[in-house]
Design a protein around this motif. Structure first.
Motif, mmCIF file in Angstrom:
data_model
loop_
_atom_site.group_PDB
_atom_site.id
_atom_site.type_symbol
_atom_site.label_atom_id
_atom_site.label_comp_id
_atom_site.label_asym_id
_atom_site.label_seq_id
_atom_site.Cartn_x
_atom_site.Cartn_y
_atom_site.Cartn_z
ATOM 1 N N ALA A 217 0.871 -1.220 -0.109
ATOM 2 C CA ALA A 217 0.117 0.104 0.131
ATOM 3 C C ALA A 217 0.886 1.307 0.085
ATOM 4 C CB ALA A 217 -0.992 0.083 1.135
ATOM 5 N N THR A 218 1.944 1.186 0.541
ATOM 6 C CA THR A 218 2.820 2.389 0.865
ATOM 7 C C THR A 218 3.602 2.648 -0.630
ATOM 8 O OG1 THR A 218 3.278 1.966 2.973
ATOM 9 C CG2 THR A 218 4.842 3.270 1.904
ATOM 10 N N SER B 217 1.051 9.140 -6.231
ATOM 11 C CA SER B 217 1.538 10.308 -5.927
ATOM 12 C C SER B 217 2.131 11.193 -7.036
ATOM 13 C CB SER B 217 2.085 10.649 -4.481
ATOM 14 O OG SER B 217 1.485 10.287 -3.311
ATOM 15 N N VAL B 218 3.028 10.193 -7.655
ATOM 16 C CA VAL B 218 4.137 10.815 -8.511
ATOM 17 C C VAL B 218 3.082 10.904 -9.950
ATOM 18 C CG1 VAL B 218 5.992 9.979 -10.161
ATOM 19 C CG2 VAL B 218 6.068 9.644 -7.711
ATOM 20 N N ILE B 219 2.235 9.893 -10.277
ATOM 21 C CA ILE B 219 1.310 9.888 -11.179
ATOM 22 C C ILE B 219 0.356 11.361 -11.358
ATOM 23 C CG2 ILE B 219 -0.374 8.965 -12.516
ATOM 24 C CD1 ILE B 219 0.842 6.280 -11.963
ATOM 25 N N LEU B 220 -0.123 11.601 -10.021
ATOM 26 C CA LEU B 220 -0.997 12.613 -9.847
ATOM 27 C C LEU B 220 -0.388 14.047 -10.000
ATOM 28 C CD1 LEU B 220 -3.021 11.521 -6.745
ATOM 29 C CD2 LEU B 220 -4.003 12.311 -8.954
ATOM 30 N N ASP C 235 -9.203 9.191 -3.611
ATOM 31 C CA ASP C 235 -9.450 10.643 -3.848
ATOM 32 C C ASP C 235 -8.489 11.479 -4.040
ATOM 33 O OD1 ASP C 235 -10.455 13.167 -3.905
ATOM 34 O OD2 ASP C 235 -11.439 13.297 -2.275
ATOM 35 N N PRO C 236 -8.257 11.940 -5.407
ATOM 36 C CA PRO C 236 -6.996 12.856 -5.792
ATOM 37 C C PRO C 236 -6.892 13.890 -4.972
ATOM 38 C CG PRO C 236 -8.294 11.974 -7.508
ATOM 39 C CD PRO C 236 -9.086 11.741 -6.568
ATOM 40 N N LEU D 163 -1.242 8.321 0.529
ATOM 41 C CA LEU D 163 -0.802 7.447 1.438
ATOM 42 C C LEU D 163 -1.755 6.999 2.639
ATOM 43 C CD1 LEU D 163 1.594 5.650 2.762
ATOM 44 C CD2 LEU D 163 2.646 7.781 3.775
ATOM 45 N N ILE D 164 -2.354 8.269 3.315
ATOM 46 C CA ILE D 164 -3.064 7.897 4.200
ATOM 47 C C ILE D 164 -4.348 7.103 3.842
ATOM 48 C CG2 ILE D 164 -4.794 8.855 5.867
ATOM 49 C CD1 ILE D 164 -3.032 11.195 6.218
#
Length: 210
Positions: free
Chosen positions: A54-55, A62-65, A143-144, A149-150
Motif C-alpha cells: 500500500a505504501t 502520488s508521482v502520477i498525480l 480521492d486525488p 498514503l493515508i
C-alpha cells in the motif's frame, strides 16, 4: 469515499482475497505442516505485507498525480480492466477443470512462530503480482484531493481484516473441511460466482464518470 464506492471496494477485495493465489497456498501448506497456529502466524505475516504494498502504491500514485490527471484516470482504467481479466480467468478455470483449493498432506513439522511469520511476510512482500495489483486496484478508490498514503493504508487495513478472517478460517478448515474444499462442485461454483462479480465490478468501474 462515498458509500456505493465503499461497498464496491469491500465486495471486490473480499472476492480477490477468496481467490486462491500464493498467499492462500502458503497458508494452507503451513497449516497442514504445523496446525492452525502455524496457519494463523503465516496469515499474520502475509497480511502485514499488505501495508508495504500500500505504501509503495501510494508513492507511485502520488508521482502520477503530480505528472498528469489523465495519467491517473488511465491507471484507474487499467485497474478496472485487471478486475475483468481476473473474472475471465475464473471462467477459464471452470473450462480447464481442476480444483482451486489443493490441500497438501500434513507434514507434521513442529510450529515455530518466527519461521511462520517470516515465510508469510516474504511470500507477500516479494510477490510482484501483489505489488502490481495494489498499483492497479487502489487508484479506483483514492480521492486525488486527499493524501494517497493515508487512504492507501486505510484501504490496506480493511484488506488486512478481511484477509486475516479468510486465511485463519482456512487454517482451521484444513483438516476438518478437507473433503469439502476439494470437491469439484465447490470449485466450479466458486469460479462461476467470483468470475461473474469481478467482471461486473470491473465493467462498472470502467464506465463510472470520474
Amino acid at each position: 469515499m462515498d458509500s456505493h464506492l465503499f461497498v464496491t471496494f469491500i465486495v471486490a477485495i473480499t472476492l480477490l482475497t477468496l481467490t486462491p493465489g500464493v498467499d492462500t497456498m502458503v497458508t494452507i501448506r503451513n497449516s497442514a505442516r504445523g496446525g492452525w497456529k502455524d496457519g494463523f502466524a503465516t496469515s499474520t505475516g502475509i497480511c502485514c505485507g499488505l501495508f508495504l504494498h500500500a505504501t509503495v502504491s501510494a508513492l507511485g500514485i502520488s508521482v502520477i498525480l503530480l505528472q498528469s490527471a489523465n495519467g491517473f484516470q488511465f491507471l484507474k482504467l487499467v485497474g478496472a480492466g485487471y478486475l475483468i481479466w481476473l473474472g475471465v480467468s475464473s471462467f477459464r478455470g471452470i473450462v480447464q477443470g481442476g480444483n482451486v483449493f489443493r490441500l497438501p498432506d500434513s507434514g507434521g513439522r513442529p510450529f515455530v512462530m518466527q519461521r511462520s511469520l517470516r515465510e508469510g511476510f516474504l511470500s507477500n512482500a516479494l510477490n510482484p503480482k501483489t505489488a502490481l495489483f495494489y498499483m492497479a486496484f487502489l487508484p479506483q478508490f483514492i480521492d486525488p484531493e486527499g493524501s494517497a498514503l493515508i487512504q492507501s493504508l486505510w484501504l490496506a487495513a480493511i484488506h488486512f481484516i478481511i484477509a486475516m478472517l479468510w486465511q485463519c478460517a482456512l487454517a482451521l478448515a484444513v483438516n476438518g473441511a478437507r473433503n469439502w474444499l476439494q470437491s469439484k462442485s465447490v470449485s466450479v461454483g466458486f469460479n462461476a460466482v467470483s468470475g461473474s462479480v469481478l467482471v461486473y465490478l470491473g465493467a462498472r468501474l470502467a464506465l463510472t464518470e470520474n
